[in-house]
Design an enzyme around this catalytic site. Sequence first.
Site, PDB file in Angstrom:
ATOM      1  N   TYR A   1      30.246  42.224  40.214  1.00 52.77           N
ATOM      2  CA  TYR A   1      30.159  40.848  40.733  1.00 52.77           C
ATOM      3  C   TYR A   1      28.770  40.497  41.268  1.00 52.77           C
ATOM      4  CZ  TYR A   1      35.101  39.858  40.178  1.00 52.77           C
ATOM      5  OH  TYR A   1      36.338  39.602  39.636  1.00 52.77           O
TER       6      TYR A   1
ATOM      7  N   ARG B   1      42.745  27.613  38.785  1.00 53.48           N
ATOM      8  CA  ARG B   1      41.548  28.460  38.612  1.00 53.48           C
ATOM      9  C   ARG B   1      40.574  27.809  37.632  1.00 53.48           C
ATOM     10  NH1 ARG B   1      41.528  34.687  36.285  1.00 53.48           N
ATOM     11  NH2 ARG B   1      39.293  34.871  35.943  1.00 53.48           N
TER      12      ARG B   1
ATOM     13  N   ASN C   1      43.420  37.001  45.326  1.00 57.75           N
ATOM     14  CA  ASN C   1      42.033  36.632  45.599  1.00 57.75           C
ATOM     15  C   ASN C   1      41.956  35.362  46.423  1.00 57.75           C
ATOM     16  OD1 ASN C   1      40.315  38.553  44.493  1.00 57.75           O
ATOM     17  ND2 ASN C   1      40.782  37.865  42.415  1.00 57.75           N
TER      18      ASN C   1
ATOM     19  N   HIS D   1      34.262  42.351  46.321  1.00 58.35           N
ATOM     20  CA  HIS D   1      33.404  41.794  45.253  1.00 58.35           C
ATOM     21  C   HIS D   1      31.953  41.674  45.714  1.00 58.35           C
ATOM     22  CE1 HIS D   1      37.033  39.989  42.846  1.00 58.35           C
ATOM     23  NE2 HIS D   1      37.078  41.310  42.989  1.00 58.35           N
TER      24      HIS D   1
ATOM     25  N   CYS E   1      41.525  46.035  45.924  1.00 60.06           N
ATOM     26  CA  CYS E   1      40.815  45.553  44.745  1.00 60.06           C
ATOM     27  C   CYS E   1      40.567  46.714  43.800  1.00 60.06           C
ATOM     28  CB  CYS E   1      39.484  44.967  45.196  1.00 60.06           C
ATOM     29  SG  CYS E   1      38.546  44.290  43.841  1.00 60.06           S
TER      30      CYS E   1
HETATM   31  C1  G6P Z   1      38.802  41.972  38.625  1.00 61.31           C
HETATM   32  C2  G6P Z   1      38.832  41.649  40.063  1.00 61.31           C
HETATM   33  C3  G6P Z   1      40.091  40.957  40.439  1.00 61.31           C
HETATM   34  C4  G6P Z   1      40.297  39.767  39.558  1.00 61.31           C
HETATM   35  C5  G6P Z   1      40.270  40.181  38.106  1.00 61.31           C
HETATM   36  C6  G6P Z   1      40.244  38.959  37.230  1.00 61.31           C
HETATM   37  O1  G6P Z   1      39.718  42.949  38.395  1.00 61.31           O
HETATM   38  O2  G6P Z   1      38.661  42.752  40.867  1.00 61.31           O
HETATM   39  O3  G6P Z   1      39.999  40.548  41.761  1.00 61.31           O
HETATM   40  O4  G6P Z   1      41.520  39.158  39.837  1.00 61.31           O
HETATM   41  O5  G6P Z   1      39.129  40.901  37.813  1.00 61.31           O
HETATM   42  O6  G6P Z   1      40.563  39.313  35.936  1.00 61.31           O
HETATM   43  P1  G6P Z   1      40.953  38.206  34.895  1.00 61.31           P
HETATM   44  O7  G6P Z   1      41.371  38.938  33.681  1.00 61.31           O
HETATM   45  O8  G6P Z   1      42.038  37.374  35.508  1.00 61.31           O
HETATM   46  O9  G6P Z   1      39.715  37.372  34.701  1.00 61.31           O
END
Ligand code: G6P
Length: 440
Positions: free
Chosen positions: A254, A95, A149, A201, A171
Site C-alpha cells: 500500500y 466502494r 476496512n 496498510h 489484516c
Molecule cells: C488486501 C487488503 C484488504 C483488502 C483486500 C482487497 O487484502 O489487506 O484489506 O480488503 O486487499 O482486495 P480486493 O480483491 O477486494 O480488491
Amino acid sequence: MSGIKVVTIGGGSSYTPELVEGFIKRYEELPISELWLVDIPQGKEKLEIVGNLAKRMVQKASVPMEIHLTLDRKEALSGADFVTTQLRVGLLDARAKDERIPLKYGVIGQETNGPGGLFKGLRTIPVILDICKDIEELCPDAWLINFSNPAGMVTEAVLRYSNIKKTIGLCNVPVGMRMGVAEMLDVAPERVHIDFAGLNHMVYGLNVYLDGKLVTDQVLDILSSGASMTMKNIVDLGWEPDFIKALRVLPCPYHRYYYQTGKMLAQQAEELNEKGTRAEVVQGLEAELFELYKDPTLDIKPPQLEQRGGAYYSDAACNLINSIYNDKNDIQPVNTRNNGAIASIPHDSAVEVNCVITREGPKPIAVGDLPVAVRGLVQQIKSFERVAAEAAVTGDYHKALLAMTINPLVPSDTVAKEMLDEMLEAHKEYLPLFFHEERV
Ligand code: G6P
C-alpha cells in the site's frame, strides 16, 4: 472453553470459504462447534449460497461444526466466544464511488487510507459500534476480531468509542509480505520473521530475519533490483532502487499510493475506461465466484478465490483465534492498542505491530521510535484515522473535512471540500449521522 461458538457478521461475503477452510484445517486444535454466518436482508441470497457451500465443506471434511445461517444478529451473538466482522456497508457499489469520485479530482480514492477510506470509515464505524453494544449485552466475554476496512480506523474507533476491550483488528498484508520475502529468498515462509510496526496498510518491516539472522539489507537489495512484492489488488510498478536503499526498511504494497502517487494515479486513470475501478473488477470476480459457489458438487474453497486481494486472510484470522484459544504465546502482527510499543504514536491509539498472542489477548512488542524516514507519514495517517473516527461517531462536517484535508493523498483544502461534498451526497443513504436522521 469447549465447543467454541464463532459468529461472522457479513457472513455472506465471498471471502467466507477462506475462513471455513482455515477452521476445518485447525479443527483438532480449535474445536469450533458452531459457526454462525450473519448477514442483512439484502445479503440473504449470497448468505444462502455461501452458507450452503460452507455446509458442504464441513461435511466433506467430516468435521462436526454446525453452520447456522441467519439475518438475526442478536440471536447469533448470544453466548459467542469469537465475533468476526467482515462487512461492507453499501456493498461494492459504494466502494466503486469511493474509488471513482476522487479520480475526477485527480486524486487516488483508495478504499482504506485515502479519501475512499474516509468514507468507508464513515459508513462502517457506526455499524461496528452498534455491534459492540450488542456484544456487550449478549456475549460480553467474546473477542471482537475485525477485518472490515479501514481496519486501522475501525480499531481506533472501537478502542475510543465503545466499551469493548477485547478487540483486535486484522489484516492479511503482513502475511502477504512474509510470503513475498520468502519468495524473494526462495525459502519456506516459516523461516522468515519480520519485525512489523506501523499502522494498517501503512506497516513497515523494520527488520527481516532468515532463520533468526538479520537479512534486511539483502532483502532490500533484492527488492530494489526489481523483485515483485505486491498483492492481487495493487499493481506493481516497481520501486526506484535508490529510494528503497535510502528508506532502509521494507515498505508494504500500500505504500505505493504514497511514494508513487503520480504513477499509481496515472495507472488508475488509464484503466478506468477499460476495466473500471478495482471495485468494478471485483464485482466481476464476485459474480463468477458466486456462480461457482452455487454448484452443489463444489465442496472445497475454489482456487479462483485467490484472485482477490485477501489471499491468506484465513491464515491470519484462524491463527489468531487459535493462539488466543490455546494461549500459544506466539508472535503475530495485529492491530491493537499501542500501549507504548511504538514511541512515536499515542499510547491509546491503534497500531499494527507484532504482538505476543495470549489467552488474555495481544501483548504488543516494543519497537521504540519509528525510524525518522517513516515516522512522519505514519503519524500523518494516524491523525487522519483518528479525526476520521471522530467524524464518524459525531457526524460532524468539519471533522470530516479536516480528515479529508490532512490525508496525504489530498492536494488542497478546496479539493478536499469539493470531494467531501460530492461524496457525502453520493453516500447519503448510509450516512444518517451527517444528515440528522434517526438511526435504526
Ligand atoms: C488486501 C487488503 C484488504 C483488502 C483486500 C482487497 O487484502 O489487506 O484489506 O480488503 O486487499 O482486495 P480486493 O480483491 O477486494 O480488491
